[in-house]
Design a protein around this motif. Structure first.
Motif, PDB file in Angstrom:
ATOM      1  N   GLY A  34      75.195   6.105 -42.772  1.00 47.42           N
ATOM      2  CA  GLY A  34      74.162   5.362 -43.469  1.00 47.42           C
ATOM      3  C   GLY A  34      73.043   6.280 -43.925  1.00 47.42           C
ATOM      4  N   GLU A  35      72.505   6.007 -45.108  1.00 47.56           N
ATOM      5  CA  GLU A  35      71.454   6.871 -45.639  1.00 47.56           C
ATOM      6  C   GLU A  35      70.144   6.748 -44.863  1.00 47.56           C
ATOM      7  OE1 GLU A  35      70.882   6.172 -49.835  1.00 47.56           O
ATOM      8  OE2 GLU A  35      70.176   4.144 -49.515  1.00 47.56           O
ATOM      9  N   LEU A  36      70.047   5.780 -43.961  1.00 51.91           N
ATOM     10  CA  LEU A  36      68.864   5.645 -43.118  1.00 51.91           C
ATOM     11  C   LEU A  36      69.114   6.131 -41.688  1.00 51.91           C
ATOM     12  CD1 LEU A  36      67.757   2.059 -44.235  1.00 51.91           C
ATOM     13  CD2 LEU A  36      66.867   4.251 -45.039  1.00 51.91           C
ATOM     14  N   SER A  37      70.314   6.643 -41.420  1.00 49.27           N
ATOM     15  CA  SER A  37      70.618   7.124 -40.071  1.00 49.27           C
ATOM     16  C   SER A  37      69.914   8.465 -39.843  1.00 49.27           C
ATOM     17  CB  SER A  37      72.127   7.272 -39.871  1.00 49.27           C
ATOM     18  OG  SER A  37      72.601   8.455 -40.462  1.00 49.27           O
ATOM     19  N   PRO A  68      74.623   2.780 -48.376  1.00 51.84           N
ATOM     20  CA  PRO A  68      73.243   2.604 -48.833  1.00 51.84           C
ATOM     21  C   PRO A  68      72.380   1.868 -47.812  1.00 51.84           C
ATOM     22  CG  PRO A  68      74.750   1.275 -50.152  1.00 51.84           C
ATOM     23  CD  PRO A  68      75.580   2.071 -49.210  1.00 51.84           C
ATOM     24  N   GLY A  69      71.117   2.232 -47.780  1.00 53.56           N
ATOM     25  CA  GLY A  69      70.146   1.576 -46.910  1.00 53.56           C
ATOM     26  C   GLY A  69      69.581   0.359 -47.612  1.00 53.56           C
ATOM     27  N   ASN A  70      70.215  -0.772 -47.413  1.00 54.15           N
ATOM     28  CA  ASN A  70      69.811  -1.994 -48.102  1.00 54.15           C
ATOM     29  C   ASN A  70      69.046  -2.936 -47.180  1.00 54.15           C
ATOM     30  OD1 ASN A  70      70.957  -1.272 -50.554  1.00 54.15           O
ATOM     31  ND2 ASN A  70      72.906  -2.233 -50.088  1.00 54.15           N
ATOM     32  N   ASN A  81      67.676  -1.620 -52.355  1.00 48.67           N
ATOM     33  CA  ASN A  81      67.774  -0.352 -51.645  1.00 48.67           C
ATOM     34  C   ASN A  81      66.380   0.038 -51.159  1.00 48.67           C
ATOM     35  OD1 ASN A  81      67.655   2.774 -51.532  1.00 48.67           O
ATOM     36  ND2 ASN A  81      69.829   2.255 -51.369  1.00 48.67           N
ATOM     37  N   SER A 101      71.936  -2.767 -44.052  1.00 47.20           N
ATOM     38  CA  SER A 101      72.851  -1.632 -43.869  1.00 47.20           C
ATOM     39  C   SER A 101      72.093  -0.327 -44.050  1.00 47.20           C
ATOM     40  CB  SER A 101      74.001  -1.700 -44.889  1.00 47.20           C
ATOM     41  OG  SER A 101      73.498  -1.561 -46.204  1.00 47.20           O
ATOM     42  N   GLY A 102      72.723   0.742 -43.550  1.00 42.72           N
ATOM     43  CA  GLY A 102      72.159   2.071 -43.760  1.00 42.72           C
ATOM     44  C   GLY A 102      71.910   2.862 -42.498  1.00 42.72           C
ATOM     45  N   LYS A 103      72.056   2.262 -41.329  1.00 43.42           N
ATOM     46  CA  LYS A 103      71.859   2.973 -40.063  1.00 43.42           C
ATOM     47  C   LYS A 103      73.195   3.388 -39.434  1.00 43.42           C
ATOM     48  CE  LYS A 103      67.379   2.662 -38.832  1.00 43.42           C
ATOM     49  NZ  LYS A 103      66.599   3.741 -38.322  1.00 43.42           N
TER      50      LYS A 103
END
Length: 113
Positions: A34-37, A68-70, A81, A101-103
């Motif tokens: 995920g882009e936020l992980s 994507p970090g949604n 996003n 999502s994203g983590k």
């Protein structure tokens, strides 16, 4: 860089799975990040060759899919996003959202030869 430790644990997990399922060779390892992980995909890619050296995964290809970090706006219910919109809903300007999502960080697929 904690990614090398993460990759070593992934290699152990995949090797255990391979032994339990009698896999002798694997072609590709697919990870979802995920882009936020807190894990950075390019660092995972950089340390992958070191982590798999001398293991069952030595000749495999690494594929990373970025999730994507949604977020879901709690005011207008628009999905957006979080990074692209600085965590502010582009529809109504609200900063009240729920993470969708994203983590994530997971092994998605092991492709055998």
């Amino acid at each position: 860089m904690h990614e090398i430790g993460i990759m070593i644990e992934i290699v152990k997990t995949v090797e255990k799975f391979a032994h339990q399922n009698h896999l002798k060779q694997m072609d590709t390892l697919v990870l979802q990040i995920g882009e936020l992980s807190s894990t950075i995909p390019r660092y995972i890619e950089a340390c992958y060759p070191m982590a798999v050296e001398g293991t069952l995964l030595q000749d495999t290809t690494l594929k990373i899919e970025v999730i994507p970090g949604n977020g879901l706006c709690r005011t207008c219910h628009k999905v957006f996003n979080l990074l692209e919109h600085a965590r502010i809903c582009p529809e109504c300007g609200s900063q009240q959202w729920e993470l969708l999502s994203g983590k994530e960080f997971m092994i998605k697929e092991i492709i055998a030869c």
